[in-house]
Design a protein around this motif. Structure first.
Motif, PDB file in Angstrom:
ATOM      1  N   ALA A  42      37.617 -33.732 -56.661  1.00 14.88           N
ATOM      2  CA  ALA A  42      38.642 -33.253 -57.318  1.00 14.88           C
ATOM      3  C   ALA A  42      38.244 -34.720 -58.246  1.00 14.88           C
ATOM      4  CB  ALA A  42      39.316 -33.025 -56.755  1.00 14.88           C
ATOM      5  N   LYS A  43      37.972 -35.669 -57.475  1.00 14.19           N
ATOM      6  CA  LYS A  43      38.866 -37.369 -58.148  1.00 14.19           C
ATOM      7  C   LYS A  43      37.659 -36.999 -59.097  1.00 14.19           C
ATOM      8  CE  LYS A  43      39.655 -41.712 -57.331  1.00 14.19           C
ATOM      9  NZ  LYS A  43      40.091 -42.518 -56.124  1.00 14.19           N
TER      10      LYS A  43
ATOM     11  N   PRO B 125      34.264 -34.932 -60.955  1.00 11.86           N
ATOM     12  CA  PRO B 125      33.556 -33.658 -60.653  1.00 11.86           C
ATOM     13  C   PRO B 125      32.252 -34.141 -60.786  1.00 11.86           C
ATOM     14  CG  PRO B 125      34.997 -33.719 -62.570  1.00 11.86           C
ATOM     15  CD  PRO B 125      35.783 -34.983 -61.186  1.00 11.86           C
TER      16      PRO B 125
ATOM     17  N   LYS C 157      48.423 -30.397 -57.461  1.00 13.75           N
ATOM     18  CA  LYS C 157      47.160 -29.493 -58.451  1.00 13.75           C
ATOM     19  C   LYS C 157      46.106 -29.770 -57.666  1.00 13.75           C
ATOM     20  CE  LYS C 157      49.926 -31.325 -62.331  1.00 13.75           C
ATOM     21  NZ  LYS C 157      49.853 -31.961 -63.774  1.00 13.75           N
ATOM     22  N   LEU C 158      45.749 -29.842 -56.607  1.00 11.06           N
ATOM     23  CA  LEU C 158      44.395 -30.304 -56.478  1.00 11.06           C
ATOM     24  C   LEU C 158      43.649 -28.641 -56.065  1.00 11.06           C
ATOM     25  CD1 LEU C 158      42.187 -31.808 -54.367  1.00 11.06           C
ATOM     26  CD2 LEU C 158      43.070 -30.826 -52.548  1.00 11.06           C
TER      27      LEU C 158
ATOM     28  N   GLU D 219      44.417 -26.547 -58.878  1.00 11.79           N
ATOM     29  CA  GLU D 219      43.871 -26.497 -60.105  1.00 11.79           C
ATOM     30  C   GLU D 219      42.765 -27.382 -60.915  1.00 11.79           C
ATOM     31  OE1 GLU D 219      46.507 -28.069 -64.612  1.00 11.79           O
ATOM     32  OE2 GLU D 219      47.209 -27.145 -62.470  1.00 11.79           O
ATOM     33  N   GLU D 220      42.867 -28.480 -60.456  1.00 16.15           N
ATOM     34  CA  GLU D 220      40.919 -29.480 -60.573  1.00 16.15           C
ATOM     35  C   GLU D 220      40.289 -28.302 -60.016  1.00 16.15           C
ATOM     36  OE1 GLU D 220      44.422 -33.181 -60.259  1.00 16.15           O
ATOM     37  OE2 GLU D 220      43.244 -33.252 -58.471  1.00 16.15           O
ATOM     38  N   LEU D 221      39.808 -28.146 -58.556  1.00 16.62           N
ATOM     39  CA  LEU D 221      38.940 -28.164 -58.493  1.00 16.62           C
ATOM     40  C   LEU D 221      38.290 -26.371 -58.844  1.00 16.62           C
ATOM     41  CD1 LEU D 221      39.336 -28.655 -54.174  1.00 16.62           C
ATOM     42  CD2 LEU D 221      38.484 -29.803 -55.736  1.00 16.62           C
ATOM     43  N   GLY D 222      39.633 -26.059 -59.260  1.00 17.58           N
ATOM     44  CA  GLY D 222      38.757 -25.254 -60.201  1.00 17.58           C
ATOM     45  C   GLY D 222      38.566 -23.630 -58.887  1.00 17.58           C
TER      46      GLY D 222
ATOM     47  N   ASN E  87      48.378 -34.032 -53.131  1.00 12.19           N
ATOM     48  CA  ASN E  87      47.751 -33.639 -54.171  1.00 12.19           C
ATOM     49  C   ASN E  87      48.409 -31.942 -54.842  1.00 12.19           C
ATOM     50  OD1 ASN E  87      47.025 -33.057 -57.573  1.00 12.19           O
ATOM     51  ND2 ASN E  87      44.666 -33.406 -56.317  1.00 12.19           N
TER      52      ASN E  87
END
Length: 365
Positions: free
Chosen positions: A99-100, A102, A328-329, A331-334, A326
């Motif tokens: 996530a941090k 991509p 939002k993890l 969401e960040e990973l998709g 986190n």
């Protein structure tokens, strides 16, 4: 037989050859990031099949080479840099890293440890009775880059507790770790079952504390590859993981033979200063739980070697979000489907499993 590199091969040395094709005698050498740092018979679920007597890998045009790593973080860096072709995936470490960054485009393609092989251990007289009691305590881990830190955070997060007052102390393996527990330098240790079994072997008395219920139901070990490899080296990956599947089944069915075959391939790992019988007895103790964790639970609806499920990866994301603090993890990973793949699994499992079991049972040393 292929010449194998010294077990202590330095990562820096790999940098000198990382751009060269890993090919020898028309065999594709698949380098694995070995975060155990040493190559010993607990890895016979991979190494047994390297023996010419089984020939599970070279018959498919591949072979395995171990490259020692000091931590999961180093393994991820090595995968990104192309120093190794595959390596372990611990979701609590892998998912926040992806996530941090991509550009860390890895996909978990084979679940090698379908049962949970993590442990919590304490001194027999410790007041710690449940995982909840770890909050605010001094937690022993093998190293600061070890998965024990993330596992502790994950279990406390499941219980709605924080680890902000926990102190994570690197205590190593075996005797040093046992001394740290005996001398109460730490209140508990969180590590894989093989690591805590080694502590018991040096004479330290331990009491095992149950894992948290939700976490206990998850698998604890996957193998991942750079996503590009799924397209570019599909045939080699199928051969690699089919070899691992066969080695796993063989070693589970006949652990003594698995250990012998490991020693035949890696003679440097044979015991020093004690008899082979003593070493075998120790290994049987170390692997008493692990050998079953290599195999699917009997009630697992998917009995294919290496298979993953979307449900478990959603659970992995949820737990990683809690342990990394986190929200939002996800969401960040998709799309969570991109984190793992079963596209090789049917081909990997295209062999007669019972025939491997019978081969193991009838194997003569």
């Amino acid at each position: 037989m292929l010449t194998r590199r010294n077990f202590g091969l330095a990562l820096g040395a790999l940098g000198l050859t990382g751009g060269l094709p890993a090919l020898a005698q028309n065999v594709r050498i698949m380098r694995v990031a070995n975060t155990a740092a040493v190559n010993d018979p607990q890895q016979c679920f991979v190494t047994a099949g390297q023996s010419p007597r089984l020939n599970f890998y070279k018959s498919g045009g591949v072979d395995v080479e171990y490259v020692n790593m000091s931590s999961m973080t180093q393994a991820l860096q090595s995968l990104r840099a192309g120093h190794v072709e595959f390596g372990p995936a611990v979701p609590g470490i892998l998912l926040p890293a992806m996530a941090k960054d991509p550009s860390l485009d890895l996909v978990s393609v084979y679940k090698w440890l379908p049962r949970n092989a993590n442990t919590i251990v304490v001194k027999p007289g410790s007041p710690i009775k449940t995982a909840a009691d770890l909050a605010g305590k001094r937690i022993g881990v093998r190293s600061q880059g070890d998965a024990g830190v993330v596992i502790t955070k994950t279990m406390l997060a499941e219980l709605g507790l924080k680890d902000d007052k926990c102190e994570y102390i690197a205590i190593g393996d075996g005797a040093p770790a046992g001394a740290a527990i005996d001398n109460e330098r730490v209140d508990a240790m969180v590590a894989f079952d093989t690591a805590t079994a080694r502590i018991e072997l040096v004479g330290t008395k331990l009491r095992y504390v149950p894992l948290t219920p939700k976490f206990a139901q998850l698998g604890s070990g996957w193998m991942c590859v750079p996503r590009k490899m799924l397209k570019d080296e599909r045939k080699n990956l199928v051969a690699l993981f089919r070899g691992i599947a066969k080695s796993t089944i063989f070693s589970n069915a006949n652990l003594d033979a698995g250990i012998d075959l490991h020693w035949s391939v890696y003679p440097e790992s044979k015991p020093k200063g004690r008899t082979e019988e003593e070493a075998r007895k120790e290994l049987a103790f170390i692997l008493k739980d692990r050998k079953n964790s290599w195999m699917r639970r009997p009630d697992d609806p998917d009995q294919r070697m290496g298979a993953s499920s979307l449900a478990e990866w959603k659970a992995n994301i949820e737990m990683a979000a809690e342990s990394s603090k986190n929200p939002k993890l996800a969401e960040e990973l998709g799309d969570p489907n991109r984190l793992f793949s079963n596209e090789l699994i049917d081909e990997i499992n295209a062999f007669d499993k019972q025939a491997i079991v019978e081969m193991a049972k009838s194997f003569k040393g």
